[in-house]
Write an enzyme that holds these catalytic residues in place. Structure first.
Site, PDB file in Angstrom:
ATOM      1  N   GLY D  12      -2.250   9.750  22.748  1.00 20.89           N
ATOM      2  CA  GLY D  12      -1.186  10.606  23.252  1.00 20.89           C
ATOM      3  C   GLY D  12      -1.675  12.033  23.217  1.00 20.89           C
ATOM      4  O   GLY D  12      -2.721  12.316  22.652  1.00 20.89           O
ATOM      5  N   CYS D  13      -1.015  12.985  23.865  1.00 22.29           N
ATOM      6  CA  CYS D  13      -1.612  14.315  23.995  1.00 22.29           C
ATOM      7  C   CYS D  13      -0.618  15.401  24.341  1.00 22.29           C
ATOM      8  O   CYS D  13       0.536  15.145  24.632  1.00 22.29           O
ATOM      9  CB  CYS D  13      -2.670  14.323  25.086  1.00 22.29           C
ATOM     10  SG  CYS D  13      -4.020  13.221  24.742  1.00 22.29           S
ATOM     11  N   ALA D  14      -1.178  16.641  24.338  1.00 23.91           N
ATOM     12  CA  ALA D  14      -0.458  17.809  24.842  1.00 23.91           C
ATOM     13  C   ALA D  14      -1.352  18.529  25.838  1.00 23.91           C
ATOM     14  O   ALA D  14      -2.559  18.622  25.625  1.00 23.91           O
ATOM     15  CB  ALA D  14      -0.122  18.750  23.696  1.00 23.91           C
TER      16      ALA D  14
END
Lengths: 501, 409, 150, 363
Positions: D12-14
């Site tokens: 998952g990420c930003a």
């Protein structure tokens, strides 16, 4: 009798407390197993004629009948099993080649059953096909390597003809002659309603079925039966049949007893004459000959129809596929060794060819290694039994699947494997009018549509579980598969990891 | 609002009501029922004697039929019809104006002038519910019954009384029973059946005179009896029509629209004579289906619709003690016969059409033959040979089945 | 209104409809109990040439728009309501006039006096015509149609 | 533990981006700050930035950024480079020593141009040459890894939280007209610097938040065309798809978006005729490059960016504007951090590309 006697394979078990002597079994058995005894007011049976097609069982209104395997067998022997011994007896009796029908029934590995499908958990969402669009449309055919633009800068449509499928399943080749008019009609109507295709097989196209042309694949096989200009032009695609999974390396033989009336006319051969398809195409002894036929057919149809080349899955299938991909064919159909047939020599059916799963994986890998996977579409058949088999095949790299046995089952086939007798009690593999009419195409069509609709729902469910909402992104997506119960080598050929990895 | 008047309280009247209402829901309908009862079916009275039915069940339509269809039922008799003023005069006084009138006056028993008849106290006709009630009351165990007439009415009466009387004797001048509808062989089968159940026949013989309790027969034999039933025959009630100026033969003459020769006057039922579709010429075909269908046709046309009834065929279904005789048409032309033990099947073919048949004992699906007659089906379009052996729809072409059988594909 | 449509092209002559009819009208919940060892009196009958390939089909009442049997019934036992011709066996006196007039031979008897005919399984608890429900080849189907009252 | 390239690692990420439409160069400090409010979208196992317009003095040369495991492989790689390239500058990339960033590899950058003779003999252009060389180094020189190879742009990434990585690379000392940033939340990586994002090829850089379900279908297709998906990450394969479609096939950005996040067939059927044909054509020909499953990506390229969500919009992504600046981020908070005055914050629909270009001649 005596040394020639072979104990019947099945026993007809009639529950006399349930039998109401309505004689439906008697009327429905083309093999003459059941008779009515007016003196005793009871039904009698001659099990030596029984092929266990289950017609009587299915129609008995009081469920008074069952057919069981006879337990009167030779002394147990793991090496000399009962079937083997019986085959020896039969050959000693007749001196002939053993014939059988439908697919290989031997307990060879079914790789589909050793492959498991992935699903999303936590890190990405599964998709609910009831709430979100879930696409199963597929286009089969060669894809251009490079886009082209017109002078206005807009993309130019440089696609060669494609087959558009609403779902990645088609009905594979079964000739009119090997199966009945009503069976063909059921397939044609179902294909039309479903937006997929059915395949004429090598029997020509009955004039009544030209109306289904847009959903028909016309086949050209080594016998060239029923092949003429109108025929080639009638279908949406042309399939060159080089081989069949059930009997790689040999041709076909439809006995003269089935070449009657319309069958004879459609095949363009005299009534009563045996229809013998040679083992090879006698104008194709090499890959360059195939290329000539591919282009002959394209010329004959003004390059408006994609050409499919169908081959049996044999040892060197990847190289063969590579050759076909370079022959100008638009689609390669590969038929695995469990594929069905109306009649084949038993030894060939049970011992020649390789499993479709391995053939498919090998071909897909090979075509990708050579960078030509997008030049052709891959269609695989040879015992695709369920929606999950379809999903696994697509994930291994197929564009679509061919089904035939499953379609016949939907039409009522009970896999008694005696198609070659022409006495099919379900009206499928027969040309006898009184048996043919047992398959009402309206019912047949509905059942095929039901089956495919059900599979489509299941495919969508499986896709959604994987977080995929279009079948395209499943194609060749082998990461979605894991193997169990396989050797390193098998996993390597399939290009998948073991479960847990 | 138009007024339609129906004279007569039989099943033709009911057919007429239904015919009118199928065209005109609002018109006034006046039904003049002389018997003082709602329409019932007369052939049922023998079953009443047998105890197989009762008067409630015998009503041809339930009572609410008449209210639902707004029928004014007048229990009275019509004494005259005046086509000039278009009025019907009633026996109880008063008149009813009509736009169209249907004469459904039926028939009455023919009473032969036999000397001494006036002295017989227990004598009965067998046509109406009244007759049935009276006869029912007169019968007692052991009584001796003499029935004059071995036709449909006389024999059904005999069957109805079987087991209730000491003896039943049936006499008829004709040499066989049911002479109007059966030939000799067929008659004897039916006769035998009745005889097995104790009915005694004196055929070719009849009562010439009556003494108290005794009938002196033409043959000279004296037959003692306690109860006399007269079932010699019937006559169509035509006098109203005749007086109104309609053409009358043995019955009131009608065309295929059930019109009489006088405008505004229609007729239907046992009182009319019409063209026999089986080729028998103009005749009175006093049977129940013809009455209902003819009545309906009359009603449709009275109300301004377009109805045709051109398939009237004489036919009879009669049975005694489980032995049934079904007949239709006229017995003319080439004869085909199939005989079995206690069964007889006769077919008459004329000019390539079935003109008539009689079936005794084996009567299943007889209507298939009737349809060959009624619908004038050329026999070369069917497999008549097979049909003769056993009636079937297979004997017809597939096209015929598709065309004529509802919901057939 | 429901109607049993006959597709004679698809009739196999298996006679199952006859047995399903007899069972449905038997009032007995078990088919074996209802039919075993008994002569059946179905209201639908298969016409069968007896040879393979001959035309076969099942005949039952067609519930004619203008049923002549109803008009001919002397007792009022036959009537047409809601599109179906039905028989009130308590009123039927067994005169057989209906047998004499039915052009398709669709009215029969069980030897008990009163006549029998297809009543579309409206009152026997089968729910839908049992002949069509049990037909293995779609030779008998139930169609919902508007039938004008006769 | 297996690292990127040895196994497939979902994460998952930003993501964040800022661009100046007028080509005004901005310090990297602001975008580094923007990652702070999205701290919890990362887990300290990777952060990185792509910056465009930062090397104006070397704008005609390809800036190769490399990680080396050790001096041995650096020497091997430099030898490889010297043979094939004219190298105008070679240096270590300046970093800050900080507690939060450890296990540093050797980090070098080179400003290079392919030797003309090599291009002539291979009959390819310089861009293709760079791609091949990158693939070659990354797959054959053990311990050497090219993580940035575009002109006048550079990728800076490391194992750590993105805000720490930004400070580590001293990004406040660079000025660019376009910045993208990425914070990573992998589920099972030991933490390898090369596995951090952005992923870049030539001037294409991609930051991506999501986990695509089409990965292996995309990978096996794109690998037919010479790409090697060594990292087995979504970002890598998406970058190659974009390179293939934009550079090799010559599709436009909009067309590329219509392949990657193709409209549903049902949607296509309702489009006007010409558009319908184009979309059908693209879906048919490039069906194996459709990307399904959740993603929000920001593609940076010379002169602009394109932001794109998967067609179901299974990942968050918002856009805001202020003056000549356009901001894109996984969360609005990141935009507010960069520019509290940002206006018109909106969420692009699934499959709807947001393309922002710097005025011609201003970069």
């Amino acid at each position: 009798m005596g040394v020639e006697f072979i104990y019947p394979e099945f026993e007809v078990v009639r529950n006399s407390s349930r039998c109401i002597a309505c004689r439906v079994c008697e009327r429905q058995c083309s093999n003459g197993v059941h008779t009515y005894d007016p003196d005793g007011g009871v039904m009698l049976s001659d099990e030596s004629k029984c092929v266990n097609c289950q017609r009587c069982v299915s129609l008995c209104p009081t469920r008074a009948l069952k057919i069981v395997k006879s337990d009167c067998v030779p002394r147990e022997n793991a090496n000399w099993q009962a079937d083997t011994i019986k085959e020896i007896y039969k050959q000693a009796n007749s001196g002939g080649v053993l014939l059988s029908s439908m697919g290989n029934p031997k307990p060879l590995p079914v790789y589909w059953d050793r492959i498991l499908i992935n699903a999303s958990q936590v890190t990405n969402p599964s998709i609910d096909p009831l709430r979100e669009p879930m696409e199963t449309r597929v286009f089969l055919g060669k894809k251009p390597r490079k886009i082209e633009r017109g002078e206005d800068g807009r993309l130019r449509n440089n696609l060669t003809p494609q087959l558009e499928l609403s779902m990645p399943v088609m009905f594979s080749a079964m000739s009119y002659g090997s199966i009945s008019y009503n069976a063909h009609k059921s397939l044609a109507e179902a294909a039309t309603e479903l937006g997929i295709y059915y395949n004429t097989g090598e029997g020509g196209l009955h004039e009544d079925f030209y109306v289904y042309g847009p959903n028909t694949i016309v086949q050209v096989a080594s016998g060239r039966f029923g092949v003429h200009a109108d025929y080639l032009g009638a279908g949406a695609a042309i399939e060159i049949k080089m081989g069949q999974g059930a009997k790689p390396g040999i041709g076909g033989h439809l006995p003269g007893t089935k070449i009657v009336g319309d069958v004879s006319r459609t095949r363009m051969i005299p009534e009563g004459s045996d229809a013998i398809s040679p083992a090879p195409h006698h104008d194709i002894y090499s890959i360059e000959d195939l290329r000539q036929l591919v282009y002959s057919l394209k010329e004959a149809t003004q390059y408006k129809k994609p050409v499919i080349v169908k081959v049996a899955a044999v040892h060197n299938i990847a190289a063969i596929a590579s050759g076909i991909a370079r022959s100008g064919a638009d689609i390669i159909a590969i038929d695995g060794f469990r594929g069905g047939t109306g009649a084949a020599p038993t030894r060939i059916r049970d011992n020649v060819g390789i499993p479709i799963e391995l053939a498919l994986a090998a071909c897909d890998t090979r075509l990708r290694e050579e960078g030509i996977r997008n030049d052709v579409s891959l269609v695989v058949g040879g015992s695709i039994r369920s929606a999950s088999d379809v999903v696994k095949a697509i994930a291994l790299g197929a564009d679509a699947c061919y089904i035939a046995t499953a379609a016949l089952l939907a039409l009522g086939c009970h896999l008694c494997r005696t198609c070659h007798t022409g006495l099919c009690n379900w009206g499928i593999a027969t040309q006898r009018p009184e048996l043919v009419k047992r398959l009402n195409p309206e019912i047949g069509k509905t059942r095929l549509v039901n089956l495919m609709t059900a599979w489509r729902h299941e495919i969508k469910e499986l896709l959604g579980g994987m977080g995929i909402n279009s079948i395209e992104t499943l194609r060749g997506n082998r990461l979605m598969l894991r193997g169990v119960n396989m050797t390193e080598k098998e996993l390597e050929i399939l290009g998948i990891s073991h479960a847990g990895e | 609002m138009k007024t339609y008047v129906i004279i007569g309280g039989g099943v033709a009247a009911v057919g007429c009501v239904e015919g009118i209402r199928s065209v005109d829901k609002g018109a006034r309908i006046v039904l003049i029922a002389g018997e003082g009862r709602l329409p019932y079916c007369r052939p049922l009275i023998s079953y009443y004697l047998e105890g197989k039915t009762d008067f409630e069940k015998m009503k041809y339509r339930p009572e609410d039929f008449y209210t639902e269809n707004s029928v004014e039922v007048v229990y009275d008799t019509a004494v005259s019809v005046d086509p000039a003023s278009r009025t019907v005069a009633l026996g109880g006084g008063g008149t009813v104006k009509y736009d169209a009138v249907c004469l459904a006056t039926g028939s009455r028993p023919f009473v032969p002038p036999i000397p001494g008849l006036e002295n017989v106290t227990r004598k009965f006709g067998f046509m109406t519910e009244e007759d049935a009630i009276a006869l029912d009351g007169a019968i007692y165990p052991g009584c001796r019954v003499l029935i004059v007439g071995a036709g449909l009415i006389g024999l059904k009466c005999a069957e109805g009384l079987c087991g209730r009387a000491g003896s039943i004797t049936v006499c008829d001048l004709a040499p066989r029973v049911l002479s109007s509808i059966l030939d000799g062989t067929a008659s004897s089968l039916m006769q035998a059946c009745l005889e097995e159940h104790g009915v005694r026949f004196m055929l070719g013989d009849t009562a010439e005179s009556f003494l108290p309790g005794v009938a002196r027969m033409k043959s000279g034999v004296d037959v003692a009896f306690d109860v006399l039933v007269l079932a010699v025959g019937v006559r169509a009630n035509v006098s109203l029509a005749k007086d109104a100026g309609c053409e009358v033969g043995r019955g009131i003459a009608v065309d295929t629209h059930m019109r009489t020769t006088v405008a505004g006057i229609y007729a239907a039922g046992d009182c009319v004579e019409a063209e026999d579709a089986s080729g028998g010429g103009r005749r009175v075909m006093a049977i129940m289906p013809n009455a209902v269908i003819g009545g309906r046709c009359a009603g449709v046309n009275m109300a301004g619709g377009d109805g045709t009834f051109d398939s009237a065929v004489p036919m009879n279904a009669i049975g005694f003690f489980g032995l049934h005789a079904l007949t239709a048409g006229t017995y003319e032309g080439e004869l085909y016969e199939e005989k079995g033990e206690r069964t007889l099947r006769r077919f008459y073919v004329k000019d390539g059409y079935l003109s008539g048949f009689m079936l005794i004992g084996a009567v299943d699906r007889a209507g298939i033959y009737t349809s060959l007659i009624r619908n004038r089906i050329p026999l070369d379009t069917v497999d008549f040979e097979a049909l003769r052996k056993a009636p079937s729809m297979r004997g017809f072409s597939s096209e015929y089945r598709r065309e004529h059988m509802e919901g057939w594909k | 209104m429901k109607r049993v449509t006959v597709h004679e092209e698809w009739c196999l002559g298996c006679h199952l409809c006859e047995y399903n009819c007899a069972y449905a009208n038997s009032g007995i919940p078990d088919m074996v109990k209802a039919l075993k060892g008994k002569r059946i009196f179905p209201r639908i009958k298969v016409e069968d040439g007896g040879t393979p390939g001959s035309v076969t089909f099942a005949v039952s009442c067609r519930h004619c728009p203008d049923p002549i049997c109803v008009k001919s019934c002397i007792s009022g036992a036959l009537s047409k309501r809601g599109g179906a011709v039905t028989v009130d066996r308590s009123k039927c006196v067994g005169c057989y006039t209906c047998i004499l007039v039915c052009p398709f031979g669709a009215i029969s008897t069980d030897g008990d006096g009163a006549v029998l005919k297809c009543e579309l399984c409206l009152s026997n608890g089968a729910g839908t015509p049992a002949c069509a429900a049990g037909c293995p080849n779609g030779a008998l189907t139930v169609e919902d149609i508007d039938i004008p009252e006769g | 533990m297996k690292r990127e390239g040895q196994t497939r690692i979902p994460s998952g990420c930003a993501v964040t981006a800022v661009i100046s439409k007028s080509g005004e160069r901005m310090s990297g400090g602001s975008i580094v700050e923007s990652m702070i409010p999205m701290h919890d979208r990362s887990n300290g196992l990777g952060g990185g930035f792509a910056a465009y317009g930062i090397y104006p003095e070397h704008r005609d040369f390809y800036a190769l950024h490399l990680f080396y495991d050790d001096e041995g492989c650096r020497r091997e790689c430099e030898e490889y480079l010297r043979e094939r390239f004219e190298i105008v500058d070679a240096e270590t990339i300046p970093t800050r020593t900080m507690r939060e960033i450890t296990d540093e590899p050797l980090i070098w950058r080179y400003f290079v141009f392919p030797r003309r003779s090599a291009l002539r003999s291979l009959q390819i252009d310089d861009r293709e040459y760079i791609v091949r060389a990158t693939m070659k180094i990354n797959s054959t020189i053990n311990g050497a890894y090219v993580f940035s190879c575009g002109k006048n742009m550079g990728v800076f990434k490391a194992v750590g939280y993105p805000e720490d990585v930004g400070r580590y690379y001293r990004l406040d000392e660079y000025e660019g007209y376009l910045w993208t940033a990425h914070g990573r939340y992998p589920t099972n990586t030991p933490g390898w610097w090369g596995g951090a994002h952005p992923f870049a090829l030539l001037d294409y850089s991609v930051v991506h938040n999501g986990e695509i379900s089409s990965y292996d279908a995309n990978r096996r297709f794109i690998e037919m065309f010479g790409y090697k998906c060594n990292l087995q990450t979504d970002t890598e394969v998406i970058t190659y798809i974009i390179d293939y479609l934009l550079r090799r096939q010559g599709l436009t950005l909009t067309e590329t978006a219509a392949v990657i996040a193709a409209p549903f067939w049902d949607t296509i059927s309702h489009r006007p005729e010409g558009e319908r044909e184009t979309l059908t054509y693209l879906r048919t020909v490039f069906s194996s490059l459709l990307v399904t499953g959740p993603f929000s990506i920001i593609l940076g390229f010379e002169g602009g960016l394109m932001a794109l969500n998967d067609r179901l919009k299974l990942r968050s992504m918002v856009v805001g504007e202020h003056g000549d600046r356009v901001y894109i981020a996984s969360e609005e908070a990141a935009i507010r951090k960069m520019d509290p005055g940002a206006e018109d914050i909106w969420a692009p629909a699934g499959g709807e590309p947001v393309i922002v270009r710097v005025k011609e001649g201003r970069y």
